[in-house]
Design a protein around this motif. Structure first.
Motif, PDB file in Angstrom:
ATOM      1  N   PRO A 119      22.211  12.919  34.099  1.00 31.22           N
ATOM      2  CA  PRO A 119      22.109  14.358  33.841  1.00 31.22           C
ATOM      3  C   PRO A 119      21.023  14.665  32.813  1.00 31.22           C
ATOM      4  N   ILE A 120      20.341  15.783  33.010  1.00 33.13           N
ATOM      5  CA  ILE A 120      19.306  16.240  32.085  1.00 33.13           C
ATOM      6  C   ILE A 120      19.693  17.613  31.564  1.00 33.13           C
ATOM      7  N   LEU A 121      19.720  17.776  30.261  1.00 28.41           N
ATOM      8  CA  LEU A 121      20.119  19.037  29.655  1.00 28.41           C
ATOM      9  C   LEU A 121      19.053  20.115  29.872  1.00 28.41           C
ATOM     10  N   LYS A 122      19.513  21.316  30.118  1.00 25.26           N
ATOM     11  CA  LYS A 122      18.615  22.426  30.430  1.00 25.26           C
ATOM     12  C   LYS A 122      17.635  22.709  29.293  1.00 25.26           C
ATOM     13  N   ASP A 123      18.096  22.623  28.062  1.00 18.12           N
ATOM     14  CA  ASP A 123      17.253  22.961  26.912  1.00 18.12           C
ATOM     15  C   ASP A 123      16.542  21.753  26.313  1.00 18.12           C
ATOM     16  N   SER A 124      16.563  20.631  27.011  1.00 15.73           N
ATOM     17  CA  SER A 124      15.984  19.407  26.450  1.00 15.73           C
ATOM     18  C   SER A 124      14.473  19.351  26.662  1.00 15.73           C
ATOM     19  N   GLU A 125      13.835  18.532  25.862  1.00 11.77           N
ATOM     20  CA  GLU A 125      12.390  18.309  25.998  1.00 11.77           C
ATOM     21  C   GLU A 125      12.082  17.645  27.340  1.00 11.77           C
TER      22      GLU A 125
END
Length: 249
Positions: A119-125
């Protein structure tokens, strides 16, 4: 028999309420609910959305309406040379779609390999980088399909925030990357050699003393696909040192 049915019922009830089972491929954390994208590592460049959709129904324990799950599939590619970089991204409209997809595909396999998504966070770099690289790839590919001059003018420029990527699949379906076309041949000579295919234009993206990577744009999908089928792995002009390797975008 009643006891067995009750056990199965309890198992399904537990899965429905907890949302996961042993071996689940999602990475659950306190910030997991902010995820809207998944990454998937693979050396296979030919996977498509159908492959990722096909594993949804494999999980017999799922009670999710799999027909409602939606996502956009992106292949990670180098934005300058368009080479596949061994990773796929599944972009979902919201966390609920992502979560349903994870629960519906746990323990499933693509080409006999068990899937493992990150999973990749929406607000991540990382998510921001995925979007920026994809936009740059789309802009550069659009320019390359337009002309060699347009491509070389674009690669050093920033991509506008409102750049539209919705038409990129049409351009990909009429574009090929070809390794090992002879360095000494000009684009016009290459087009003349393959005169029986409707080539729009072609030019080199990279070359050295031993190899070359060319971008070839076709005017229609049919000729693009026929060219790839007929020449992938073939020897150019029967020269054993000029084996053509073709990558469909």
């Amino acid at each position: 028999m009643k006891s067995s049915k009750k056990i199965i019922s309890n198992v399904l009830e537990h899965i429905s309420s907890s949302g996961r089972i042993v071996g689940q491929n999602s990475e659950v954390s306190s910030s997991f609910h902010k995820s809207v994208a998944l990454s998937y590592n693979s050396y296979n460049p030919s996977l498509n959305k159908k492959d990722f959709n096909s594993i949804i129904s494999e999980n017999i324990f799922s009670r999710i309406d799999t027909g409602s799950i939606d996502f956009k599939l992106i292949k990670k590619r180098d934005p300058k040379y368009f080479q596949f970089k061994d990773k796929y991204y599944l972009i979902f409209p919201d966390f609920n779609n992502l979560n349903d997809y994870l629960h519906s595909t746990q323990n499933s396999k693509i080409n006999r390999i068990r899937v493992k998504f990150k999973p990749i966070l929406k607000d991540s770099e990382e998510f921001s980088k995925v979007q920026n690289i994809y936009k740059k790839y789309c802009r550069n590919l659009s320019c390359a399909y337009n002309s060699r001059k347009s491509y070389y003018n674009s690669i050093a420029e920033d991509v506008p925030n409102d750049f539209d990527t919705s038409e990129i699949s049409k351009i990909e379906s009429k574009s090929l990357l070809i390794w090992n076309l002879p360095n000494e041949l000009s684009p016009a000579e290459i087009q003349n050699f393959f005169w029986f295919y409707d080539i729009k234009h072609c030019f080199k993206l990279y070359w050295d003393d031993n190899h070359s990577l060319s971008f070839v744009a076709f005017n229609n999908i049919l000729d693009c696909n026929k060219f790839a089928r007929n020449f992938h792995g073939a020897l150019f002009n029967n020269d054993k040192n000029q084996k053509l390797l073709i990558d469909n975008l």
